[in-house]
Write an enzyme that holds these catalytic residues in place. Structure first.
Site, PDB file in Angstrom:
ATOM      1  N   HIS A  23       0.847  -1.208   0.000  1.00 48.13           N
ATOM      2  CA  HIS A  23       0.000   0.000   0.000  1.00 48.13           C
ATOM      3  C   HIS A  23       0.881   1.256   0.000  1.00 48.13           C
ATOM      4  O   HIS A  23       0.596   2.222  -0.709  1.00 48.13           O
ATOM      5  CB  HIS A  23      -0.905   0.024   1.239  1.00 48.13           C
ATOM      6  CG  HIS A  23      -1.918  -1.091   1.290  1.00 48.13           C
ATOM      7  ND1 HIS A  23      -2.130  -1.854   2.412  1.00 48.13           N
ATOM      8  CD2 HIS A  23      -2.772  -1.549   0.348  1.00 48.13           C
ATOM      9  CE1 HIS A  23      -3.085  -2.753   2.157  1.00 48.13           C
ATOM     10  NE2 HIS A  23      -3.484  -2.581   0.916  1.00 48.13           N
ATOM     11  N   LYS A  47     -21.475  -4.071  10.204  1.00 41.61           N
ATOM     12  CA  LYS A  47     -20.825  -5.399  10.296  1.00 41.61           C
ATOM     13  C   LYS A  47     -19.414  -5.305   9.725  1.00 41.61           C
ATOM     14  O   LYS A  47     -19.221  -5.306   8.528  1.00 41.61           O
ATOM     15  CB  LYS A  47     -21.680  -6.405   9.501  1.00 41.61           C
ATOM     16  CG  LYS A  47     -21.197  -7.834   9.511  1.00 41.61           C
ATOM     17  CD  LYS A  47     -22.148  -8.709   8.733  1.00 41.61           C
ATOM     18  CE  LYS A  47     -21.622  -9.428   7.581  1.00 41.61           C
ATOM     19  NZ  LYS A  47     -20.925  -9.087   6.477  1.00 41.61           N
ATOM     20  N   ARG A  96      -1.859  -5.866  -8.511  1.00 39.68           N
ATOM     21  CA  ARG A  96      -0.750  -6.801  -8.304  1.00 39.68           C
ATOM     22  C   ARG A  96      -0.878  -7.887  -9.372  1.00 39.68           C
ATOM     23  O   ARG A  96      -0.754  -7.625 -10.543  1.00 39.68           O
ATOM     24  CB  ARG A  96      -0.813  -7.395  -6.892  1.00 39.68           C
ATOM     25  CG  ARG A  96      -0.621  -6.382  -5.788  1.00 39.68           C
ATOM     26  CD  ARG A  96      -1.049  -6.958  -4.474  1.00 39.68           C
ATOM     27  NE  ARG A  96      -2.431  -7.402  -4.567  1.00 39.68           N
ATOM     28  CZ  ARG A  96      -3.153  -7.863  -3.573  1.00 39.68           C
ATOM     29  NH1 ARG A  96      -2.615  -7.980  -2.388  1.00 39.68           N
ATOM     30  NH2 ARG A  96      -4.410  -8.212  -3.734  1.00 39.68           N
ATOM     31  N   SER A 134      -2.847  -7.940   2.756  1.00 36.43           N
ATOM     32  CA  SER A 134      -3.131  -7.816   4.193  1.00 36.43           C
ATOM     33  C   SER A 134      -3.565  -9.167   4.755  1.00 36.43           C
ATOM     34  O   SER A 134      -3.182  -9.550   5.857  1.00 36.43           O
ATOM     35  CB  SER A 134      -4.240  -6.791   4.421  1.00 36.43           C
ATOM     36  OG  SER A 134      -3.858  -5.535   3.942  1.00 36.43           O
TER      37      SER A 134
END
Ligand code: PNS
Length: 169
Positions: A23, A47, A96, A134
């Site tokens: 990032h 949520k 990516r 991540s």
């Protein structure tokens, strides 16, 4: 493609759970094109299954970026509404592997359908970060693997603290 103040502003949205060196690479590349980059943490107000809270995520972005031209913020709701409200003209997304493309293409087209004037710009991640995500960083770290070099050191400290807290709960 400039704001009312004559600036080129982009929003770089994402979950950033947590912010990685991949990032950071995209932020740095965006700064070559835009005057200001708003790194915007998207969260679901009802949520959200993220490991880090929206505040923790924006704090991590602030600690890792440290440029007067980078702003860390968070939003819930539609990205295009946030982009419009922030006065930005473009959305930046990092690409990516080929696998990213279909999902990114769908999102870009949907956002264009919603707000034709907001452009989506794709920036290629550097080879060093092509396989960083991540999700994988969290998985590897939670299984005791070394994630040095994949995330900023401030994020590494927070991640190890968070995983210890989780284990002790
Ligand atoms: O890092 P991520 O999880 O791949 O980022 C996805 C994100 C946050 C950019 C996307 O889910 C999003 O834009 N969420 C905000 C809600 C929204 O506008 N959804 C419609 C997108 S077409």
């Amino acid at each position: 493609m400039k704001s009312a103040r004559g600036e080129r502003v982009a929003v770089f949205p994402g979950s950033f759970d947590p912010f990685t060196n991949g990032h950071l690479d995209i932020v740095e590349r965006s700064l070559e094109i835009f005057d200001r980059v708003i790194v915007a943490v998207a969260y679901n107000a009802t949520k959200d299954s993220a490991l880090f809270s929206p505040k923790e995520r924006t704090d991590m972005i602030r600690e890792a970026t440290r440029s007067a031209r980078v702003v860390a913020d968070s939003f819930s709701g539609l990205l295009v509404d946030y982009v419009e409200g922030s006065g930005a003209q473009a959305i930046v997304r990092g690409l990516r592997a080929v696998a990213d493309f279909e999902y990114e293409f769908q999102m870009a087209m949907m956002n264009r359908h919603l707000r034709p004037r907001i452009e989506t710009i794709f920036i290629m991640a550097s080879e060093a970060h092509f396989y960083t995500s991540s999700r994988l960083v969290k998985e590897v770290a939670s299984l005791g693997g070394d994630v040095t070099g994949l995330i900023p050191s401030s994020v590494r400290r927070r991640l190890s603290r968070k995983l210890t807290e989780k284990r002790e709960r």
